[in-house]
Write an enzyme that holds these catalytic residues in place. Structure first.
Site, short mmCIF file in Angstrom:
data_model
loop_
_atom_site.label_atom_id
_atom_site.label_comp_id
_atom_site.label_asym_id
_atom_site.label_seq_id
_atom_site.Cartn_x
_atom_site.Cartn_y
_atom_site.Cartn_z
N SER A 86 0.83 -1.22 0.00
CA SER A 86 0.00 0.00 0.00
C SER A 86 0.86 1.27 0.00
CB SER A 86 -0.96 0.00 1.19
OG SER A 86 -0.29 -0.33 2.39
N HIS B 50 -2.28 -8.88 1.83
CA HIS B 50 -1.95 -7.61 2.52
C HIS B 50 -3.10 -7.29 3.48
CE1 HIS B 50 0.07 -3.92 3.24
NE2 HIS B 50 -0.26 -3.23 2.16
N HIS C 198 5.20 -12.88 7.62
CA HIS C 198 5.48 -11.49 7.24
C HIS C 198 6.71 -11.44 6.35
CE1 HIS C 198 5.99 -7.13 7.48
NE2 HIS C 198 4.71 -7.12 7.78
N ARG D 288 2.15 -4.84 16.84
CA ARG D 288 0.77 -4.36 16.64
C ARG D 288 -0.22 -5.42 17.11
NH1 ARG D 288 1.34 -2.92 10.36
NH2 ARG D 288 2.12 -5.05 10.46
N ASP E 206 -2.94 -8.39 11.35
CA ASP E 206 -4.27 -8.80 10.87
C ASP E 206 -4.83 -10.00 11.61
OD1 ASP E 206 -4.42 -6.82 8.86
OD2 ASP E 206 -3.01 -7.98 7.65
N ARG F 225 -3.80 3.67 7.36
CA ARG F 225 -2.62 3.66 6.47
C ARG F 225 -2.45 4.98 5.73
NH1 ARG F 225 0.76 -0.36 5.17
NH2 ARG F 225 0.60 -0.52 7.43
N ARG G 17 11.27 4.52 -11.62
CA ARG G 17 11.41 3.79 -12.89
C ARG G 17 12.52 2.76 -12.78
NH1 ARG G 17 11.80 0.77 -16.92
NH2 ARG G 17 11.08 1.48 -18.97
N1 NMX Z 1 0.62 -19.71 5.69
C1 NMX Z 1 1.10 -20.62 4.81
N2 NMX Z 1 2.21 -20.44 4.07
C2 NMX Z 1 2.89 -19.30 4.29
C3 NMX Z 1 2.50 -18.34 5.21
C4 NMX Z 1 1.30 -18.58 5.92
N3 NMX Z 1 0.81 -17.68 6.78
N4 NMX Z 1 3.39 -17.32 5.20
C5 NMX Z 1 4.31 -17.64 4.27
N5 NMX Z 1 4.02 -18.83 3.72
C6 NMX Z 1 4.69 -19.50 2.61
C7 NMX Z 1 4.66 -18.60 1.38
O1 NMX Z 1 3.39 -18.68 0.72
C8 NMX Z 1 5.82 -19.14 0.59
O2 NMX Z 1 5.40 -20.34 -0.03
P1 NMX Z 1 5.94 -20.74 -1.51
O3 NMX Z 1 7.42 -20.99 -1.31
O4 NMX Z 1 5.16 -21.95 -1.82
O5 NMX Z 1 5.67 -19.59 -2.42
C9 NMX Z 1 6.82 -19.49 1.69
O6 NMX Z 1 6.05 -19.65 2.89
C10 NMX Z 1 7.86 -18.41 1.93
O7 NMX Z 1 7.21 -17.19 2.17
P2 NMX Z 1 7.88 -16.05 3.08
O8 NMX Z 1 9.14 -15.63 2.42
O9 NMX Z 1 7.94 -16.48 4.50
O10 NMX Z 1 6.77 -14.90 3.04
P3 NMX Z 1 6.57 -13.75 1.94
O11 NMX Z 1 7.48 -12.63 2.28
O12 NMX Z 1 6.67 -14.30 0.55
O13 NMX Z 1 5.05 -13.35 2.17
C11 NMX Z 1 3.13 -12.83 3.48
C12 NMX Z 1 4.64 -12.62 3.31
C13 NMX Z 1 2.62 -11.89 4.58
C14 NMX Z 1 2.43 -12.47 2.17
C15 NMX Z 1 2.88 -14.32 3.85
O14 NMX Z 1 3.47 -14.60 5.10
C16 NMX Z 1 1.40 -14.68 3.89
O15 NMX Z 1 0.84 -15.02 2.83
N6 NMX Z 1 0.73 -14.60 5.10
C17 NMX Z 1 -0.68 -14.85 5.20
C18 NMX Z 1 -1.48 -13.64 4.73
C19 NMX Z 1 -1.35 -12.49 5.70
O16 NMX Z 1 -1.49 -12.65 6.90
N7 NMX Z 1 -1.10 -11.28 5.16
C20 NMX Z 1 -1.06 -10.06 5.96
C21 NMX Z 1 0.34 -9.48 6.16
C22 NMX Z 1 0.30 -8.23 6.97
N8 NMX Z 1 -0.37 -7.16 6.26
O17 NMX Z 1 -1.19 -6.46 6.81
O18 NMX Z 1 -0.10 -6.89 5.07
C1 MLT Z 2 1.83 -3.60 6.56
O1 MLT Z 2 1.41 -3.09 7.59
O2 MLT Z 2 1.97 -2.93 5.51
C2 MLT Z 2 2.05 -5.06 6.51
O3 MLT Z 2 2.49 -5.55 7.73
C3 MLT Z 2 2.83 -5.55 5.33
C4 MLT Z 2 4.28 -5.20 5.26
O4 MLT Z 2 4.83 -4.43 6.04
O5 MLT Z 2 4.94 -5.75 4.34
#
Ligand code: NMX
Ligand code: MLT
Length: 417
Positions: free
Chosen positions: A223, A253, A300, A309, A355, A381, A401
């Site tokens: 975002s 996200h 994360h 948080r 979240d 945000r 860019r």
């Molecule tokens: N559940 C299952 N698998 C997970 C999770 C989870 N909560 N978190 C990471 N993984 C997997 C991820 O999908 C990836 O799998 P693959 O190799 O098959 O692609 C692997 O673990 C490695 O991922 P990471 O490097 O640990 O995480 P990344 O930086 O790529 O993604 C998130 C970060 C936040 C997108 C990921 O942890 C996620 O999908 N969490 C669940 C959704 C969530 O809670 N999002 C909110 C984040 C906070 N916000 O407000 O934005």
């Molecule tokens: C956020 O608050 O934007 C989320 O935790 C995602 C991030 O920092 O990557």
């Protein structure tokens, strides 16, 4: 900034690996934000202050447990903790900017009732682009040096109106009986938001806490980065914040907060009146992982410990709703999920993020329409993103860019082609 560029413009800060290019640019240091910094183990600091320090030091309204959100905007913009008088002055200014143009209510009304609130919020912000002072001054011919000034005006106008739009959307979609679109000018941002939703104390403090904890998470998250990227082409804040909202509306996200509640409700429907045993919950988590889904609210991209948080919301819940049934679900999940994610061995961070907790508090205080939760995240945000946009203009950051290459080129560069 000029000195850094002149004297150190060619200094190498970090190298980029193939993994980073393919893996969503994770960890590449390529953005600047002085508003906040995220340490993987400590969590976020706003202008150098940890979140507990921010909650302790920001001035509070009378009878409130949580600080005035307006004070955070002051801290973000100036880097200084405001005095009560400084917050009062900003509050006064922002109250006078709260009124929504009539056409914004018409935009809300034009959406079918079963629309998701995030596109409605985004469309409302887009519709107000005609109000942009920056756009007007640009058309008339404005010196680059002065870009920040109308951006500041636009930002204050939009930030003052966002909670009003958020309340109007909630009232139209879900809250026709209790909600009302009148405001109380004596109340601060959080207090007035609760008033418009027709919610009693301590929902005003819930609103303040939400807007503050969601306000910023350094510059690289989807975002914040989207807002900055759009603005880098000199699009005004209305266009940028609408884009920020669209990025936040993805389930990886900001939308994860609604996914957590949806998941807990599904579990609850299966269980009937009783809480699941740890074994039952473990099975539910493994089922989710084995079917190729992510556990919402966990993991994360940067953090490597429980999100502060999450802890702030947990403390609030322990004080105000210790016996809440959904809070018990959260506590059970907190015990069960991290060891499973560790055992699965994929997620780099097995701990809960912001979240994981937020929906349960909203549910407790009667905001049960979980599609709405990301709107609350968006209002918070915007405070950080708008503060960054004003500084982007003041510092004259250029159009963004980065360079892309083809897969063939990448293969040639690593010597496999
Ligand atoms: N559940 C299952 N698998 C997970 C999770 C989870 N909560 N978190 C990471 N993984 C997997 C991820 O999908 C990836 O799998 P693959 O190799 O098959 O692609 C692997 O673990 C490695 O991922 P990471 O490097 O640990 O995480 P990344 O930086 O790529 O993604 C998130 C970060 C936040 C997108 C990921 O942890 C996620 O999908 N969490 C669940 C959704 C969530 O809670 N999002 C909110 C984040 C906070 N916000 O407000 O934005
Ligand atoms: C956020 O608050 O934007 C989320 O935790 C995602 C991030 O920092 O990557």
């Amino acid at each position: 900034m000029k000195r850094l560029l002149k004297e150190h413009g060619e200094t190498v800060i970090s190298d980029v690996t193939v993994q980073q290019i393919i893996g969503g640019m994770r960890g590449i240091k390529s953005l600047i934000s002085d508003i906040s910094y995220l340490d993987p183990y400590e969590g976020i600091r706003y202008r150098g202050f940890t979140l507990p320090e921010v909650f302790e030091k920001l001035p509070k309204p009378d009878d409130a447990e949580m600080p005035c959100v307006e004070g955070l905007f002051y801290l973000f913009l100036t880097g200084e903790m405001p005095t009560p008088d400084e917050v009062a002055e900003l509050r006064y200014d922002m109250v006078n900017r709260r009124q929504l143009p009539k056409y914004v209510y018409e935009v809300i009304d034009a959406f079918p009732n079963n629309s998701h609130p995030m596109p409605i919020l985004s469309a409302c912000v887009m519709s107000m682009q005609r109000e942009s002072m920056f756009n007007l001054r640009y058309q008339r011919g404005i010196n680059k040096q002065d870009y920040w000034d109308p951006t500041y005006e636009d930002s204050l106008n939009l930030m003052s109106k966002l909670p009003i739009i958020g309340a109007a959307i909630y009232n139209k979609l879900y809250n026709r009986e209790k909600g009302q679109n009148y405001q109380d000018p004596t109340l601060d941002m959080g207090g007035n938001f609760a008033y418009m939703l027709g919610k009693d104390k301590p929902y005003d403090d819930v609103a303040r806490m939400y807007f503050i904890i969601h306000a910023d998470h350094e510059a690289g998250n989807v975002s914040a980065h989207t807002g900055h990227l759009i603005a880098s082409s000199l699009s005004d804040v209305y266009l940028s914040i609408s884009g920020m909202i669209n990025g936040l509306a993805g389930p990886l996200h900001g939308l994860a907060n609604q996914e957590v509640l949806r998941w807990i409700q599904t579990l609850r429907n299966k269980m009937g009146d009783r809480l699941p045993s740890k074994e039952e919950l473990k099975k539910a988590v493994w089922d989710m992982l084995n079917s190729g889904q992510v556990v919402p609210g966990y993991g994360h991209a940067v953090l490597r410990k429980t999100d502060p948080r999450y802890m702030i919301q947990r403390e609030f819940s322990l004080k105000h709703m210790p016996d809440d049934e959904l809070f018990e679900y959260l506590n059970l999940l907190y015990e069960v999920v991290p060891p499973i994610l560790l055992e699965q061995g994929k997620a780099k961070n097995p701990w809960p993020n912001v979240d994981a907790h937020s929906g349960v508090i909203q549910w407790h205080f009667g905001v049960k329409e979980y599609d709405y939760y990301t709107v609350l995240f968006s209002i918070g945000r915007a405070i950080g993103v708008l503060s960054n946009l004003i500084w982007d203009r003041a510092l004259g950051y250029p159009i963004e860019r980065p360079k892309s290459i083809t897969t063939d080129m990448l293969e040639q560069m690593v010597g496999i082609k």
